[in-house]
Design a protein around this motif. Structure first.
Motif, PDB file in Angstrom:
ATOM      1  N   VAL A 105      69.993  33.837  31.098  1.00 30.63           N
ATOM      2  CA  VAL A 105      69.676  34.977  30.225  1.00 30.63           C
ATOM      3  C   VAL A 105      68.520  35.787  30.810  1.00 30.63           C
ATOM      4  O   VAL A 105      68.557  37.020  30.866  1.00 30.63           O
ATOM      5  N   ILE A 106      67.476  35.094  31.267  1.00 29.07           N
ATOM      6  CA  ILE A 106      66.303  35.784  31.813  1.00 29.07           C
ATOM      7  C   ILE A 106      66.672  36.581  33.059  1.00 29.07           C
ATOM      8  O   ILE A 106      66.256  37.728  33.230  1.00 29.07           O
ATOM      9  N   THR A 107      67.455  35.988  33.944  1.00 27.94           N
ATOM     10  CA  THR A 107      67.834  36.703  35.173  1.00 27.94           C
ATOM     11  C   THR A 107      68.839  37.826  34.891  1.00 27.94           C
ATOM     12  O   THR A 107      68.934  38.776  35.669  1.00 27.94           O
ATOM     13  N   ASP A 108      69.578  37.731  33.793  1.00 35.89           N
ATOM     14  CA  ASP A 108      70.410  38.857  33.361  1.00 35.89           C
ATOM     15  C   ASP A 108      69.547  40.009  32.842  1.00 35.89           C
ATOM     16  O   ASP A 108      69.865  41.182  33.056  1.00 35.89           O
ATOM     17  N   TRP A 109      68.482  39.679  32.157  1.00 28.55           N
ATOM     18  CA  TRP A 109      67.629  40.690  31.534  1.00 28.55           C
ATOM     19  C   TRP A 109      66.797  41.488  32.544  1.00 28.55           C
ATOM     20  O   TRP A 109      66.623  42.691  32.401  1.00 28.55           O
ATOM     21  N   ALA A 125      57.745  37.404  36.438  1.00 29.36           N
ATOM     22  CA  ALA A 125      56.781  37.215  35.356  1.00 29.36           C
ATOM     23  C   ALA A 125      57.401  36.469  34.183  1.00 29.36           C
ATOM     24  O   ALA A 125      56.788  35.554  33.613  1.00 29.36           O
ATOM     25  N   PHE A 126      58.644  36.811  33.834  1.00 26.73           N
ATOM     26  CA  PHE A 126      59.248  36.156  32.670  1.00 26.73           C
ATOM     27  C   PHE A 126      59.698  34.742  33.000  1.00 26.73           C
ATOM     28  O   PHE A 126      59.658  33.861  32.135  1.00 26.73           O
ATOM     29  N   LEU A 127      60.122  34.496  34.240  1.00 22.75           N
ATOM     30  CA  LEU A 127      60.423  33.126  34.637  1.00 22.75           C
ATOM     31  C   LEU A 127      59.151  32.274  34.633  1.00 22.75           C
ATOM     32  O   LEU A 127      59.188  31.081  34.327  1.00 22.75           O
ATOM     33  N   GLY A 128      58.014  32.904  34.980  1.00 23.75           N
ATOM     34  CA  GLY A 128      56.745  32.206  34.839  1.00 23.75           C
ATOM     35  C   GLY A 128      56.459  31.865  33.387  1.00 23.75           C
ATOM     36  O   GLY A 128      55.999  30.764  33.066  1.00 23.75           O
ATOM     37  N   ALA A 168      75.121  36.585  42.647  1.00 21.44           N
ATOM     38  CA  ALA A 168      75.707  37.704  41.923  1.00 21.44           C
ATOM     39  C   ALA A 168      75.782  37.326  40.444  1.00 21.44           C
ATOM     40  O   ALA A 168      75.870  36.143  40.097  1.00 21.44           O
ATOM     41  N   PRO A 169      75.731  38.308  39.521  1.00 22.59           N
ATOM     42  CA  PRO A 169      75.686  37.986  38.094  1.00 22.59           C
ATOM     43  C   PRO A 169      76.792  37.055  37.620  1.00 22.59           C
ATOM     44  O   PRO A 169      76.557  36.173  36.788  1.00 22.59           O
ATOM     45  N   GLN A 170      78.019  37.234  38.143  1.00 28.91           N
ATOM     46  CA  GLN A 170      79.124  36.402  37.664  1.00 28.91           C
ATOM     47  C   GLN A 170      79.047  34.961  38.147  1.00 28.91           C
ATOM     48  O   GLN A 170      79.806  34.111  37.693  1.00 28.91           O
ATOM     49  N   HIS A 171      78.119  34.676  39.070  1.00 35.48           N
ATOM     50  CA  HIS A 171      77.950  33.315  39.579  1.00 35.48           C
ATOM     51  C   HIS A 171      76.585  32.725  39.222  1.00 35.48           C
ATOM     52  O   HIS A 171      76.280  31.599  39.590  1.00 35.48           O
ATOM     53  N   ARG A 172      75.771  33.503  38.531  1.00 33.73           N
ATOM     54  CA  ARG A 172      74.370  33.136  38.347  1.00 33.73           C
ATOM     55  C   ARG A 172      74.206  31.825  37.580  1.00 33.73           C
ATOM     56  O   ARG A 172      73.334  31.021  37.898  1.00 33.73           O
TER      57      ARG A 172
END
Length: 375
Positions: free
Chosen positions: A122-126, A134-137, A315-319
């Motif tokens: 979700v975070i990497t999609d956002w 920063a948000f992963l931190g 890529a998003p579809q494999h994330r």
């Protein structure tokens, strides 16, 4: 194709970070109860397995959770996993058979694998770029904060009744309701290309996560017994072990500000973990506290750093599948920790095992830095 990203709603962000608090230390919530559990079930190895079997289940199920997230969506995975977390976690309060308890702990592992995979994807999609880092931190900070909050509470509850800490898992119901109300799946734009852009590098990242976690998880699996030998009660044990998660918050918050190269960040954070374990190996309460504080900083930095490195390869579809490999590596390390360390503990004692592990970890990390400098 360029897309304009808007800031996710506050409730959605709060839900994701709330879910993160339930993950990294989920298995360790029962750590302060381990000595009393050993006496109650008249078993030692199997009782420790009640803690680590959760980690094995996470490692095994995370790739399946990643595929589910990519195919069906992040939101359904997160909500389902949160409900399973609440049911399987609190079940331990009622179960009186050790075998059934181990089964419930394995189901808890399935839930945690789903939660961690959903949160990271979700975070990497956002977000992209520095905002993603920063948000992963923040994700790692909140995951560590879960340990700061839940481990001392577990210690206090274990002092009353070793079964009482199992009620802490019921918090997941609140987070599931928030996810139902405020979380929506992002539309996923397919990008041409394979799942792995740098497969060897990704596998290396998984290996680093496994080794770092294997070392770090000596804290909840070994220290309760060492502290018990030092006449430290379960309440204080929970607070002491939570020290590493407290400084993990600091490390995770500092991580986005670091401007070093990826390899330098990895090696430096692992070196901090090694130095911390050398301090813990003094076998004194003061040394253990200091070591956990130092080692926690290293773990707080390395986990979001590895997440950022992986998210740029997918890529998003494999994330979901790519990031689930990191989840698997982290929790396989947790499961293997007591098994790999057991011969060392038998030969050198628990304090000695921390010393030798600290030596190997620190030397290996410094060696990686030196190798880089020679290039």
């Amino acid at each position: 194709m360029t897309t304009t990203r808007t800031e996710p709603p506050l409730l959605a962000r709060a839900t994701v970070l709330g879910a993160a608090t339930l993950t990294i230390m989920a298995a360790a919530i029962i750590a302060p109860s381990l000595p009393a559990m050993s006496r109650a079930f008249d078993a030692d190895v199997l009782v420790r397995l009640a803690l680590t079997i959760t980690s094995l289940a996470i490692a095994v199920s995370a790739p399946l959770a990643g595929a589910f997230a990519d195919r069906t969506g992040r939101r359904p995975l997160l909500i389902t996993a949160l409900l399973l977390y609440a049911v399987s976690g609190t079940a331990g309060f009622f179960i009186t058979d050790l075998t059934v308890l181990l089964i419930s702990r394995a189901l808890l592992g399935l839930a945690v694998g789903g939660i961690m995979t959903a949160v990271s994807t979700v975070i990497t999609d956002w977000f992209d770029g520095p905002r993603r880092a920063a948000f992963l931190g923040l994700q790692q900070a909140f995951a560590s904060l879960g340990g700061v909050v839940f481990l001392p509470l577990a210690g206090v509850l274990a002092g009353i009744d070793w079964r009482a800490p199992f009620w802490l898992y019921s918090v997941a119901v609140v987070v599931a309701l928030a996810a139902l109300a405020g979380l929506r799946d992002e539309p996923r734009v397919k990008i041409q290309g394979g799942a792995f852009r740098q497969p060897a590098k990704a596998l290396g990242i998984y290996a680093v996560a496994l080794v770092a976690t294997l070392v770090f998880f000596m804290a909840p699996t070994q220290l309760p017994f060492l502290l018990a030998d030092l006449s430290v009660g379960p309440g204080v044990t929970g607070v002491v072990i939570a020290g590493s998660t407290l400084t993990s918050v600091l490390g995770a918050l500092v991580f986005p500000r670091l401007r070093w190269g990826p390899r330098t960040i990895t090696a430096s954070s692992i070196a901090l973990l090694g130095v911390g374990w050398l301090l813990a190996g003094t076998g004194t309460v003061a040394g253990i506290v200091a070591g956990l504080l130092v080692g926690g900083i290293g773990v707080g930095v390395v986990v979001p750093h590895l997440n950022v490195q992986l998210s740029g390869m997918a890529a998003p579809q494999h994330r979901g599948r790519i990031l689930s490999g990191l989840v698997a590596g982290i929790f396989l390390g947790q499961f293997l920790s007591p098994l790999v360390v057991a011969p060392l503990v038998q030969a050198a004692g628990i304090a000695g095992a921390f010393v030798w592990t600290g030596v190997f970890t620190t030397v290996g990390a410094l060696g990686a830095l030196v190798t880089k400098e020679k290039k």
